[in-house]
Motif scaffolding. Structure first.
Motif, short mmCIF file in Angstrom:
data_model
loop_
_atom_site.label_atom_id
_atom_site.label_comp_id
_atom_site.label_asym_id
_atom_site.label_seq_id
_atom_site.Cartn_x
_atom_site.Cartn_y
_atom_site.Cartn_z
N LEU A 231 0.82 -1.22 0.00
CA LEU A 231 0.00 0.00 0.00
C LEU A 231 0.85 1.27 0.00
CD1 LEU A 231 -2.93 -1.10 2.32
CD2 LEU A 231 -2.85 -1.01 -0.18
N GLU A 232 2.05 1.19 0.52
CA GLU A 232 2.97 2.33 0.40
C GLU A 232 3.27 2.60 -1.08
OE1 GLU A 232 5.61 2.34 4.52
OE2 GLU A 232 6.17 0.97 2.89
N ARG A 235 0.13 4.07 -2.79
CA ARG A 235 -0.14 5.47 -2.46
C ARG A 235 0.65 6.46 -3.32
NH1 ARG A 235 -4.85 6.75 -1.19
NH2 ARG A 235 -5.49 6.78 0.99
N LYS A 239 -4.77 7.96 -4.97
CA LYS A 239 -4.98 8.91 -3.88
C LYS A 239 -6.37 8.82 -3.26
CE LYS A 239 -0.90 10.49 -4.84
NZ LYS A 239 0.25 10.13 -3.98
N LEU A 242 -8.87 4.29 0.80
CA LEU A 242 -8.09 3.06 0.78
C LEU A 242 -8.37 2.24 2.03
CD1 LEU A 242 -5.91 1.66 -0.96
CD2 LEU A 242 -4.18 2.91 0.34
N LEU A 295 -0.46 6.71 6.14
CA LEU A 295 -0.79 6.57 4.73
C LEU A 295 -2.22 7.02 4.41
CD1 LEU A 295 0.86 3.09 4.07
CD2 LEU A 295 1.67 5.31 3.24
N ASN A 296 -2.93 7.55 5.41
CA ASN A 296 -4.33 7.95 5.24
C ASN A 296 -5.18 6.79 4.72
OD1 ASN A 296 -6.57 9.66 5.33
ND2 ASN A 296 -6.27 10.35 3.22
N ILE A 297 -5.01 5.63 5.37
CA ILE A 297 -5.85 4.47 5.08
C ILE A 297 -6.98 4.50 6.09
CG2 ILE A 297 -5.94 1.95 4.99
CD1 ILE A 297 -2.91 2.01 4.34
#
Length: 366
Positions: A231-232, A235, A239, A242, A295-297
């Protein structure tokens, strides 16, 4: 008057986290109510009281969602064990109980469809329509039961994930759709982690999002460390909203799937009955939660192997105080390692002297 529960889309738009507890298949297998191999949720019909209790247990631990236990309650799985005639009751009972617990607890209820084990990139149009029909009947039952959104999950191929999303759009009566893919057989295409049908995950997620999925991401297959690694990379290109719902095992770059993990002692495959050997600790799950925040997941949880303590750990890492937080560990009052003045110092020192015979334990009472 019933208070309206904030919906999935509103939470996404407000930048809120959504915690979802999964993992019922492994939970009930380990408790002795479900057979490993076929992994069919017969417990729904045999012991509905236990399913209802598990729903409540995960909400108590911090889950925002009661995920109806209809994973692998589809026609292909029921055919394997000769119970296809039970499909309607199995699904409706699981959904009804999920809706009731969600209403009791002020949480969301999600319907659940999943990998059919019938998809292949070379399928005929007729076979793909059969798969889509399998999805549609479960979606329609979820809509009838009052689901707040539909989860389609554990898809190795983008092709099957798209069939699931199309079915939700056609039969879901406008409900939000969460589509998560399983990196159980991740491929590498030009240095990028990719789906089994060779689409880089960033591109696959954008395709699903553009087709109407409200949240896309990964579930199952891979542990927290290797899920975050994928997921890094995602990203850097994708955007949108997620999700990450890994299995709680210490997968590695060399063994990125829980189906590949081997016993460090014997070298034998751990899946599915010996995975505890490489289970994640609660600090592992807390670290996973912190990475998701970075990561704003927004849509996070734990899949096969989940326990209430792991869901609570994840929720607390994200700043929640859950009903189960009343019982979060307080080692200050432990008889050996406690620091609270109420702990009997003479007994503590005596026990420390005994325990301290093993290397690495401080033997002086504080």
């Amino acid at each position: 008057m019933t208070t309206k529960v904030k919906g999935l889309r509103e939470r996404i738009q407000n930048g809120e986290d959504i915690i979802i507890a999964e993992g019922y298949i492994f939970l009930f297998e380990r408790r002795g109510y479900l057979k490993a191999g076929p992994f069919v949720p017969e417990v729904i019909l045999d012991h509905p009281d236990l399913v209802r209790a598990a729903y409540r247990e995960f909400v108590h631990a911090g889950s925002d969602v009661v995920l109806a236990f209809t994973y692998y309650a589809h026609r292909e799985k029921l055919r394997l064990i000769g119970r296809e005639n039970d499909i309607l009751k199995m699904n409706k009972d699981a959904l009804r109980m999920a809706r009731e617990v969600a209403d009791e607890t002020g949480t969301l209820m999600a319907g659940n469809i999943c990998n059919t084990n019938r998809y292949h990139p070379d399928n005929s149009a007729e076979k793909n329509q059969m798969i889509k029909d399998m999805f549609k009947e479960q979606i329609e039952w979820a809509v009838d039961a009052g689901a707040d959104f539909i989860v389609g999950e554990t898809f190795a191929h983008l092709g099957e994930a798209m069939l699931a999303l199309e079915a939700i759009k056609e039969s879901g009566k406008g409900l939000p759709a969460v589509i998560t893919m399983s990196p159980v057989a991740t491929e590498n295409v030009n240095g990028k982690c990719s789906t089994t049908d060779l689409v880089p995950y960033g591109k696959a997620f954008q395709t699903l999002h553009d087709a109407g999925a409200d949240i896309v991401g990964l579930n199952c297959g891979s542990g927290p460390a290797t899920t975050i690694s994928i997921l890094e990379e995602v990203r850097t290109t994708y955007k949108g909203p997620l999700g990450a719902v890994p299995v709680p095992y210490r997968t590695t770059e060399q063994q990125p799937s829980f189906m590949q993990l081997t016993d460090p002692k014997t070298g034998e495959r751990l899946f599915p009955l010996s995975l505890e050997v490489l289970s994640c600790s609660r600090p592992d799950i807390a670290e996973f939660g912190a990475k998701c925040k970075e990561l704003n997941i927004q849509y996070v949880g734990v899949c096969c192997g989940n326990e209430a303590c792991l869901t609570r750990t994840l929720a607390e890492q994200l700043g929640r105080v859950t009903p189960a937080s009343r019982f979060t560990a307080d080692m200050s009052k432990h008889c050996v390692f406690g620091t609270d003045g109420s702990v009997d110092k003479d007994n503590k020192q005596h026990l420390l002297d005994i325990v301290g015979k093993r290397k690495g334990v401080t033997t002086q009472a504080q």
